[in-house]
Design a protein around this motif. Structure first.
Motif, PDB file in Angstrom:
ATOM      1  N   HIS A 326       0.866  -1.164   0.000  1.00  0.00           N
ATOM      2  CA  HIS A 326       0.000   0.000   0.000  1.00  0.00           C
ATOM      3  C   HIS A 326       0.910   1.223   0.000  1.00  0.00           C
ATOM      4  O   HIS A 326       1.809   1.319   0.829  1.00  0.00           O
ATOM      5  CB  HIS A 326      -0.918   0.003   1.228  1.00  0.00           C
ATOM      6  CG  HIS A 326      -2.118   0.886   1.071  1.00  0.00           C
ATOM      7  ND1 HIS A 326      -3.202   0.519   0.310  1.00  0.00           N
ATOM      8  CD2 HIS A 326      -2.393   2.110   1.574  1.00  0.00           C
ATOM      9  CE1 HIS A 326      -4.107   1.477   0.352  1.00  0.00           C
ATOM     10  NE2 HIS A 326      -3.638   2.457   1.110  1.00  0.00           N
ATOM     11  N   PRO A 331      -1.506   0.853   5.482  1.00  0.00           N
ATOM     12  CA  PRO A 331      -2.571  -0.040   5.012  1.00  0.00           C
ATOM     13  C   PRO A 331      -3.769  -0.005   5.945  1.00  0.00           C
ATOM     14  O   PRO A 331      -3.644   0.221   7.152  1.00  0.00           O
ATOM     15  CB  PRO A 331      -1.910  -1.426   5.032  1.00  0.00           C
ATOM     16  CG  PRO A 331      -0.435  -1.159   5.028  1.00  0.00           C
ATOM     17  CD  PRO A 331      -0.252   0.143   5.743  1.00  0.00           C
ATOM     18  N   GLY A 438      -2.631   0.980  -3.899  1.00  0.00           N
ATOM     19  CA  GLY A 438      -1.808  -0.164  -3.519  1.00  0.00           C
ATOM     20  C   GLY A 438      -1.964  -1.288  -4.515  1.00  0.00           C
ATOM     21  O   GLY A 438      -2.589  -1.141  -5.566  1.00  0.00           O
TER      22      GLY A 438
END
Length: 502
Positions: A326, A331, A438
């Motif tokens: 990501h 994330p 991501g």
């Protein structure tokens, strides 16, 4: 036929025996270029003559000495061939009487080979009931350039560290333990390391008892579908979605229902309406980066999904296939980290982290679910690769995988940026896309007049692989992570030329 003994003296044989040997030896041929031992060649050919009905039950074979002389082989070779057939039950021996085709064998009717008979090495003699959902092409490519489905660059994999760790597991410790049977849930060491790692990085609150090791997400999903679904159960996925998940759901005999995915992920309102109309047993979701579109499931929808699961009692199978990649910020925590009702099965693997060849994954759930799936796993695959699992545990314990992920994240972020810049500058008249936050691929929509199948075929001739099977509205995933910056430039250059010629 005139036979000689080892001193070249003539051997006199009764005419009837001589005739039998002439007939039999005409069927037996020794191929010196064959890699099979001569005794097996003789034995297999004799067996074939019995099966074909040429040698009937009770037929008396020549003595080993007579057949050896006839075939010009050593007598011990024929003895060994006879012994092999005696052991298998094709022949029987009577002391003082000789060797015979076994009388207990059924009568074989002589068979005549005719043109057009089925090749049984290619087509079985019994029916196979196939299912259309299993007809999915296996992609094997060795082209120098590739914009794949979103694979990692195996050139970045810590292969030296992995080989050292594997060698250590192979050569040290108690061999009975290391090389023997283990826990059906997988290596205790790796489950211990994974529990710590997932608690630290994913916000989970688990112990090793909450983990079963699998050979990848596909196996984890197979166990869940086979062990937790019954024929006729309703399972929900997003549309577009991952064919691998759909195949497992259909194979379990479940009723598959697809609901829409928009820019914020799975449409939870549509799911809510469905749950009001009928029972739902499982929802398959890729919440972090939806496959194939790469969009993240928005925070409010995550809360709604967990609430719906608790209210209606359905399982959430969370496939977190590329959590570690990501680029914009930290994330998003998985649904499993906020699951207070035990409704989520969380699955991930090292196939995207390190390499598709590293078949080590994990399925996380409540202890009683893991115990249940471990019993099922035993009849599918007694255990995983304990040596490999322990090697991965060592890499986790030593921080090698964590360092590899930090390095890969930097490299893949750069490649994403370069690739998107190249597409904006050279393909902007033909494609539309959003820069993904991501993942390892860009969800790319081509103009409707472009035939993606023909484009992929033309690109393949130029040494560039891309998946020409559009998932939805002439849109495909173009993976950037497995290519260097230079390779990405060449790939886009090829595409630009092909699209310019359309």
């Amino acid at each position: 036929m005139r036979l000689l003994d080892h001193r070249n003296r003539p051997i006199f044989i009764k005419p009837i025996v001589q005739f039998i040997m002439q007939v039999l030896s005409s069927f037996l041929h020794i191929d010196k270029n064959d890699t099979s031992p001569v005794y097996l060649q003789i034995g297999n050919q004799l067996m074939g003559l019995v099966k074909a009905g040429t040698l009937p039950a009770g037929y008396r074979l020549p003595s080993t000495r007579q057949l050896a002389l006839s075939l010009s082989v050593h007598r011990k070779t024929v003895i060994r061939a006879y012994d092999e057939l005696l052991a298998q039950g094709w022949l029987e021996s009577k002391t003082g009487s000789g060797t015979f085709v076994a009388r207990h064998l059924p009568a074989f009717k002589p068979q005549t080979l005719t043109p057009g008979l089925t090749n049984t090495a290619q087509v079985a003699g019994f029916n196979i009931h196939t299912a259309t959902h299993l007809h999915r092409k296996v992609i094997l490519t060795n082209t120098p350039l590739h914009l794949d489905d979103g694979f990692p660059d195996t050139r970045l994999a810590p292969v030296l560290d992995m080989s050292r760790a594997y060698r250590t597991q192979l050569l040290t410790g108690n061999p009975y333990t290391r090389l023997g049977y283990g826990d059906t849930r997988g290596s205790a060491w790796l489950r211990e390391e994974l529990a710590t790692y997932l608690n630290q990085t994913r916000g989970l609150h688990i112990t090793p008892a909450n983990i079963i090791l699998v050979r990848g997400t596909v196996m984890g999903l197979y166990l869940a579908c086979t062990g937790l679904l019954q024929a006729g159960d309703t399972v929900v996925t997003g549309e577009p979605g991952w064919m691998g998940a759909q195949m497992n759901i259909l194979q379990a005999g479940a009723n598959l229902i697809k609901i829409s995915v928009d820019e914020y992920g799975l449409d939870i309102d549509e799911l809510d309406q469905l749950c009001r109309q009928q029972p739902v047993r499982m929802v398959y979701v890729t919440s972090h980066h939806h496959y194939p579109t790469t969009v993240a499931l928005r925070a409010d929808r995550r809360v709604q999904l967990l609430a719906l699961a608790q209210k209606h009692g359905f399982i959430i199978f969370e496939d977190d296939y590329d959590y570690d990649f990501h680029y914009q910020n930290k994330p998003l925590m998985p649904l499993a980290s906020a699951d207070e009702a035990g409704m989520v099965l969380y699955c991930g693997s090292f196939s995207k982290t390190i390499s598709p060849a590293i078949r080590v994954g994990y399925l996380v759930g409540a202890e009683n679910v893991i115990e249940h799936l471990a019993r099922l796993r035993r009849i599918v695959d007694r255990q995983g690769d304990t040596l490999l699992e322990n090697a991965v545990a060592e890499l986790l314990q030593n921080g090698i995988i964590q360092r590899h992920l930090r390095k890969s994240l930097r490299v893949y972020r750069q490649r994403r940026d370069v690739f998107c810049d190249l597409m904006n500058s050279q393909l902007h008249n033909h494609v539309q896309f959003k820069i993904p936050d991501g993942g390892l691929a860009v969800w790319t929509q081509f103009d409707q007049h472009i035939d993606l199948t023909k484009l992929s075929q033309s690109a393949l001739k130029q040494g560039l692989y891309l998946d020409g099977e559009s998932v939805d509205s002439n849109t495909i995933r173009l993976g950037f992570a497995s290519s260097t910056v230079e390779e990405l430039a060449l790939s886009v250059e090829i595409l630009a030329k092909l699209l310019g010629d359309i």
